[in-house]
Design an enzyme around this catalytic site. Structure first.
Site, PDB file in Angstrom:
ATOM      1  N   GLY A  44       0.820  -1.196   0.000  1.00  0.00           N
ATOM      2  CA  GLY A  44       0.000   0.000   0.000  1.00  0.00           C
ATOM      3  C   GLY A  44       0.857   1.250   0.000  1.00  0.00           C
ATOM      4  N   GLN A  49       2.968   9.921   1.286  1.00  0.00           N
ATOM      5  CA  GLN A  49       4.239   9.193   1.177  1.00  0.00           C
ATOM      6  C   GLN A  49       5.019   9.557  -0.086  1.00  0.00           C
ATOM      7  OE1 GLN A  49       2.303   5.164   2.090  1.00  0.00           O
ATOM      8  NE2 GLN A  49       4.314   5.014   3.054  1.00  0.00           N
ATOM      9  N   CYS A  88       6.026  -0.104   7.005  1.00  0.00           N
ATOM     10  CA  CYS A  88       5.604   1.061   6.234  1.00  0.00           C
ATOM     11  C   CYS A  88       6.774   1.496   5.354  1.00  0.00           C
ATOM     12  CB  CYS A  88       5.202   2.178   7.194  1.00  0.00           C
ATOM     13  SG  CYS A  88       4.651   3.666   6.360  1.00  0.00           S
ATOM     14  N   LEU A  89       6.494   1.803   4.103  1.00  0.00           N
ATOM     15  CA  LEU A  89       7.559   2.219   3.186  1.00  0.00           C
ATOM     16  C   LEU A  89       8.210   3.524   3.645  1.00  0.00           C
ATOM     17  CD1 LEU A  89       5.932   1.329  -0.257  1.00  0.00           C
ATOM     18  CD2 LEU A  89       7.715   0.062   0.960  1.00  0.00           C
ATOM     19  N   HIS A 130      -4.327   1.039   7.453  1.00  0.00           N
ATOM     20  CA  HIS A 130      -2.986   1.629   7.534  1.00  0.00           C
ATOM     21  C   HIS A 130      -2.867   2.821   6.566  1.00  0.00           C
ATOM     22  CE1 HIS A 130       1.592   1.199   7.761  1.00  0.00           C
ATOM     23  NE2 HIS A 130       1.404   2.006   6.732  1.00  0.00           N
ATOM     24  N   GLU A 131      -3.317   2.606   5.328  1.00  0.00           N
ATOM     25  CA  GLU A 131      -3.207   3.680   4.321  1.00  0.00           C
ATOM     26  C   GLU A 131      -4.142   4.834   4.635  1.00  0.00           C
ATOM     27  OE1 GLU A 131      -0.657   3.506   2.532  1.00  0.00           O
ATOM     28  OE2 GLU A 131      -0.320   1.410   3.025  1.00  0.00           O
ATOM     29  N   HIS A 134      -2.666   7.304   6.916  1.00  0.00           N
ATOM     30  CA  HIS A 134      -1.720   8.235   6.278  1.00  0.00           C
ATOM     31  C   HIS A 134      -2.414   9.515   5.811  1.00  0.00           C
ATOM     32  CE1 HIS A 134       2.170   6.262   6.074  1.00  0.00           C
ATOM     33  NE2 HIS A 134       1.660   5.143   5.592  1.00  0.00           N
TER      34      HIS A 134
HETATM   35 NI    NI Z   1       2.584   3.277   5.588  1.00  0.00          NI
END
Ligand code: NI
Length: 169
Positions: A44, A49, A88-89, A130-131, A134
Site C-alpha cells: 500500500g 508518502q 511502512c515504506l 494503515h493507508e 496516512h
Molecule cells: Ni505506511
C-alpha cells in the site's frame, strides 16, 4: 518512479485535502503510485508518502489487482480485532505488531470519480486502515505503546542513519 518520503518529513503529518478534480493528471498520479509501490515491494502507498497531501491511496495485495482509493471513508469497523506485524515504506526496515479491527467497510471513489464500497477482511482490511491513517497524518507507530514506539523509532534511526530524509527509488 516517485520519491518516497520517510519518518521526520512534515508531509507525513499533514491532514490531506479532498480530491475534487478527476482528470488525467490524477490518473497519472495513481499509475505512478502503483508503479512506485511495486518497485518498493509494498502492499500500500498513500499520497503523503509521495509528497501529495491529497486523499488518495493505492493498495495491491498478492494475487489481486491494484485498487485506487480516492476520498476514502471507513464507514464501519468490526468489534473483533486482530494483531498483525505492520511495516511502512516511510519507516523502512521496522516491523511491529499493531492491533486493529479485523474487518472494515470503506467507501471511496475510483480515478474517474465513480463511488464504490468494499467490505474487506484479512490483509486487505489491514492495509486499507494503515493507508487511510496516512491521509490523516497518522503512522502505524502512533498505535504502539509509548515504549514500543520509542523502540521502533530507535530501530528506524539505527537502520537508516546513512541516508536521511528522502529516498529516491
Ligand atoms: Ni505506511
Amino acid at each position: 518512479m516517485l520519491d518516497i518520503y520517510t519518518l521526520g518529513d512534515e508531509v507525513l503529518r499533514k491532514e490531506c485535502s479532498e480530491v475534487k478534480v478527476f482528470d488525467s493528471a490524477l490518473k497519472m498520479l495513481a499509475d505512478a503510485m502503483i508503479e512506485t509501490l511495486r518497485d518498493a515491494d509494498g502492499v500500500g502507498l498513500a499520497g503523503p508518502q509521495v509528497g501529495v497531501s491529497e486523499k488518495i491511496f493505492v493498495v495491491e495485495i498478492p494475487d489481486n489487482d491494484p485498487i485506487v482509493f480516492i476520498n476514502p471513508e471507513i464507514i464501519q469497523t468490526s468489534i473483533e480485532t486482530s494483531p498483525y506485524e505492520e511495516g511502512c515504506l516511510s519507516i523502512p526496515g521496522v516491523y511491529f505488531n499493531v492491533i486493529r479491527p479485523s474487518a472494515v467497510t470503506v467507501q471511496a471513489q475510483d480515478v474517474t470519480g465513480k463511488p464504490f464500497t468494499i467490505e474487506a477482511t484479512g490483509l486487505l482490511a489491514r492495509v486499507i486502515q494503515h493507508e487511510n491513517d496516512h491521509l490523516h497524518g497518522k503512522l502505524y507507530v502512533d498505535h504502539l505503546s509509548e515504549k514500543d514506539r520509542e523502540k521502533a523509532i530507535k530501530e528506524y534511526e539505527r537502520k537508516n542513519r546513512h541516508h536521511g530524509g528522502r529516498r529516491r527509488k
